[in-house]
Design a protein around this motif. Structure first.
Motif, PDB file in Angstrom:
ATOM      1  N   LEU A 355       0.837  -1.200   0.000  1.00 27.21           N
ATOM      2  CA  LEU A 355       0.000   0.000   0.000  1.00 27.21           C
ATOM      3  C   LEU A 355       0.870   1.248   0.000  1.00 27.21           C
ATOM      4  O   LEU A 355       0.622   2.196  -0.738  1.00 27.21           O
ATOM      5  CB  LEU A 355      -0.915  -0.016   1.234  1.00 27.21           C
ATOM      6  N   PHE A 433     -10.244   0.377   0.902  1.00 29.68           N
ATOM      7  CA  PHE A 433      -9.069  -0.489   0.982  1.00 29.68           C
ATOM      8  C   PHE A 433      -9.366  -1.624   1.947  1.00 29.68           C
ATOM      9  O   PHE A 433      -9.876  -1.399   3.048  1.00 29.68           O
ATOM     10  CB  PHE A 433      -7.852   0.296   1.473  1.00 29.68           C
ATOM     11  N   CYS A 435      -7.921  -4.811   4.198  1.00 32.49           N
ATOM     12  CA  CYS A 435      -6.661  -5.133   4.866  1.00 32.49           C
ATOM     13  C   CYS A 435      -6.874  -6.325   5.792  1.00 32.49           C
ATOM     14  O   CYS A 435      -7.925  -6.459   6.425  1.00 32.49           O
ATOM     15  CB  CYS A 435      -6.186  -3.915   5.671  1.00 32.49           C
TER      16      CYS A 435
END
Length: 755
Positions: A355, A433, A435
């Motif tokens: 990232l 995003f 994760c």
């Protein structure tokens, strides 16, 4: 006329005195003539002797001049009107870094730095237009023979030469040291006029100089301070013992620093940080004292900020490592008293670096803040959440249960809850995003030490990552045993490097016509026990311990040497070698030089060498990767992406890299052609490579059906047990000599590619 007659008479008298007898009476004409001839002969001999003596004196004078000219500590040059060097002494040749005998064929302009060349030409032309013997001086940057530059002071004058054309005489010397001293003086002057108050006293402590900052901080003018002692600033807040200790330290160490209370001219007090340094003569005697001080009153107002910076992470505002260790100590004491188990959990974000590299550090920082908030929200008020740095977080949960099994279940539940919470999408601005996290856990009963808990939780985290990430793992004593095994293996690997126990094996690579065109080098270790250890069993340890650097360098050197040997044989000169390069090896600052040196030492053909990089290596610092690949590609070396499809490749990056080949990972080939997902992935990789103009090689080809599938989709290069496994050098060369016919299992129809 009278003087010449006197000289002649003296010479005649001296000549006659050398005759055996002087004439007593007037001589007859014949005798007179003979006497005159004898006198003239002696006169001529005396004159010749005088001339010879004068010549000797003249020669000695000339030799002294030449010695003074040659060995003068100043460079001397004589230039013609065309700027050609006519004459140079030894010092001139030394200063210019040239052989003296070669200077006569050079123009002086060739020794003038480019930035000063135009200025020198103006001076040179002007000097020849001026009157003879008119001297001028200038400073020029001159260029030595090795292209290094030095500043020089030149004295120049055009001189008339009797019976010849005028010349320019130049006397010059290197003024680098003078420039350095001038620069140091300028720096010292600037430093003296810094924002700190500066006081200079003599050895008796009488002030002889202060700067502007002193007058601003103290309120005293220069005239008011000079001639006084630093007692002018005394606040009355320090006793005699304070000053006695200050002077004792200053006399012993020639240096003192600390906080001191001072009083301004208006009577107000302030806290100053004072540094006093003694200036000594070469004999060690103190000649001056220099004091520098600044007002630190504002520091007390910033004490809270300093405490926060010392104990809290500035990004997430969570406790840092220092405060974590303190709280962990308290938690251990509490667990021992209450007899309740607690737990420490290490949390690490999976693939956080990707990232950071792809979307920037600002986005990465935003994710860390959001993770900190989610972790904090999912723990109890009394629990501790800390950030160690990077993407590592530590949680301390106390008072779970008096029973270890129950405490472990609760800690597992906490870890699972954190995994679920962090797995929810993050809004990072431009896009969501997703994760995942890996968590290592360790129970604590109060009998452990802080260092043990941190070490064991870190080991558990390592195991969680090894088990596929996005999971929770507890510390197990077997982890420590595995760590001890790795430590022993590391020691043995160091010895293996020293004792030359590593061997290279070669796995042949074939084209679609069953011809050998090269091989991939695979490392093997001949263990002292006699066993041949595969690289998969020791390379991970070597990468963790940085042993991969000398091992990788050895493999690179050996590969180049082997290519050089093969180039001298008809059957093998067309072979190529592929060498795996580790991330640590590639990231070395001098890796480009290592490749260049290996090629130059071995005289190997760089076009026959391929360096294999992994996807993750390429994406780690893309700019540096591209720079190094371009530099190495210019040497003629080729590049291949190994294990393609297992990482996080970006088409944008692939188009910028100096790639020649993509290797399809064996994990995708293994289930071909029957597994639909793998078939789609492999077909896409081949299609993409063809659109980018890249060659494709499939690893792990073990069946004819796999080969036919790959060939039908445009893959024309293969490596795997269908064709042959890794072979020692002798067996590989025997395979090549046999025209590619396998020595054991595998295909038997291969032939060598012609060079």
């Amino acid at each position: 006329m009278v003087k010449r007659r006197v000289v002649k008479d003296v010479l005649r008298s001296a000549a006659e005195a050398q005759l055996p007898t002087a004439p007593a009476a007037p001589l007859r004409s014949a005798e007179a003539l003979l006497h005159e001839l004898q006198v003239h002969q002696i006169e001529l001999e005396m004159q010749n002797e005088a001339l010879r003596q004068a010549h000797v004196v003249l020669e000695e004078s000339r030799d002294r001049y030449l010695s003074l000219f040659d060995f003068a500590p100043v460079g001397y040059l004589t230039l013609s009107r065309e700027s050609m060097i006519v004459e140079a002494n030894l010092m001139a040749a030394t200063l210019l870094g040239a052989v003296r005998t070669t200077l006569g064929r050079r123009r002086f302009e060739s020794f003038v730095a480019p930035d000063d060349l135009e200025r020198w030409r103006r001076y040179f032309v002007s000097a020849w237009k001026g009157s003879t013997d008119e001297a001028f001086s200038l400073e020029l940057n001159l260029l030595r023979q090795d292209n290094t530059v030095f500043p020089a002071q030149l004295q120049c004058a055009v001189k008339a030469v009797p019976g010849a054309a005028p010349v320019m005489r130049i006397a010059f010397n290197d003024i680098s040291e003078r420039r350095r001293l001038e620069e140091e003086q300028r720096i010292a002057a600037i430093a003296f006029e810094s924002q700190e108050g500066m006081i200079v006293t003599d050895a008796s402590g009488v002030i002889i100089r202060v700067n502007r900052a002193f007058t601003t901080l103290s309120g005293y003018s220069v005239d008011e301070a000079v001639g006084q002692t630093p007692a002018l600033l005394s606040s009355g807040r320090h006793d005699q013992g304070f000053y006695q200790h200050l002077w004792q330290t200053l006399e012993a160490q020639r240096y003192w620093q600390g906080e001191i209370w001072n009083r301004r001219k208006d009577g107000s007090l302030y806290v100053a940080w004072l540094t006093i340094s003694a200036v000594t003569t070469p004999e060690g005697r103190v000649s001056h004292y220099v004091g520098a001080f600044s007002d630190t009153t504002a520091k007390s107002e910033a004490a809270a900020e300093i405490h926060r910076l010392a104990f809290y992470d500035p990004l997430t505002l969570l406790p840092n490592r220092r405060l974590l260790q303190d709280r962990l100590g308290h938690a251990l004491a509490t667990a021992a008293r209450s007899r309740l188990y607690g737990a420490i959990l290490f949390l690490d974000l999976d693939n956080f670096k990707t990232l950071n590299d792809t979307r920037g550090h600002d986005v990465g920082d935003l994710l860390l803040v959001e993770v900190a908030n989610r972790v904090r929200a999912n723990l109890r008020e009394g629990d501790t959440v800390a950030r160690l740095g990077g993407d590592e977080f530590v949680m301390i949960v106390e008072g779970l249960s008096p029973h270890a099994e129950e405490a472990a279940v609760l800690a597992q539940q906490i870890g699972d809850k954190l995994n679920e919470t962090i797995a929810q999408p993050f809004d990072l601005g431009s896009a969501d995003f997703h994760c995942t996290t890996s968590i290592g856990a360790r129970l604590m009963s109060g009998r452990e030490t802080v260092d043990e808990l941190l070490k064991h939780a870190d080991l558990a985290l390592y195991q969680a990552k090894a088990d596929g990430r996005n999971t929770v793992r507890f510390y197990d004593p077997s982890m420590q045993a595995a760590l001890d095994h790795r430590s022993l293996l590391e020691c043995e690997l160091r010895q293996a490097l020293k004792l030359d126990q590593f061997q290279l094996h070669y796995q042949p690579q074939f084209d679609d016509a069953d011809r050998i065109f090269g091989a991939e080098i695979l490392l093997r270790w001949r263990h002292p026990s006699g066993a041949l250890v595969s690289s998969g069993d020791f390379i991970p340890v070597s990468e963790q311990s940085e042993l991969i650097l000398p091992i990788g360098h050895w493999v690179l050197e050996a590969a180049c040497e082997q290519l050089a040997r093969w180039s001298r044989m008809e059957r093998t000169r067309g072979l190529k070698l592929a060498v795996n390069v580790s991330a640590r090896q590639f990231r070395q600052a001098d890796f480009i030089d290592q490749v260049r040196d290996a090629l130059e030492r071995s005289q190997a053909d760089p076009e026959r060498l391929t360096l294999e990089l992994t996807e993750t290596m390429v994406l780690d610092n893309v700019a540096d990767t591209i720079r190094k690949m371009q530099a190495i590609r210019q040497l003629g070396v080729h590049f291949s992406i190994d294990d393609f499809g297992t990482g996080f490749s970006s088409f944008a990056y692939l188009t910028r890299l100096m790639l020649d080949q993509i290797k399809i990972d064996r994990s995708f080939v293994l289930r071909l052609p029957d597994h639909p997902a793998d078939a789609i992935i492999v077909s896409a990789i081949i299609s993409m490579a063809r659109s980018l103009g890249l060659d494709v090689l499939a690893e792990g080809v073990e069946t004819e059906a796999q080969r036919e599938f790959l060939l039908a989709r445009g893959c024309h290069a293969y490596q795997g047990y269908l064709f042959g496994g890794p072979l020692p050098l002798a067996d590989f060369e025997a395979l090549v000599s046999a025209g590619g016919r396998a020595l054991g299992e595998g295909r038997t129809t291969a032939s060598l590619v012609s060079p």
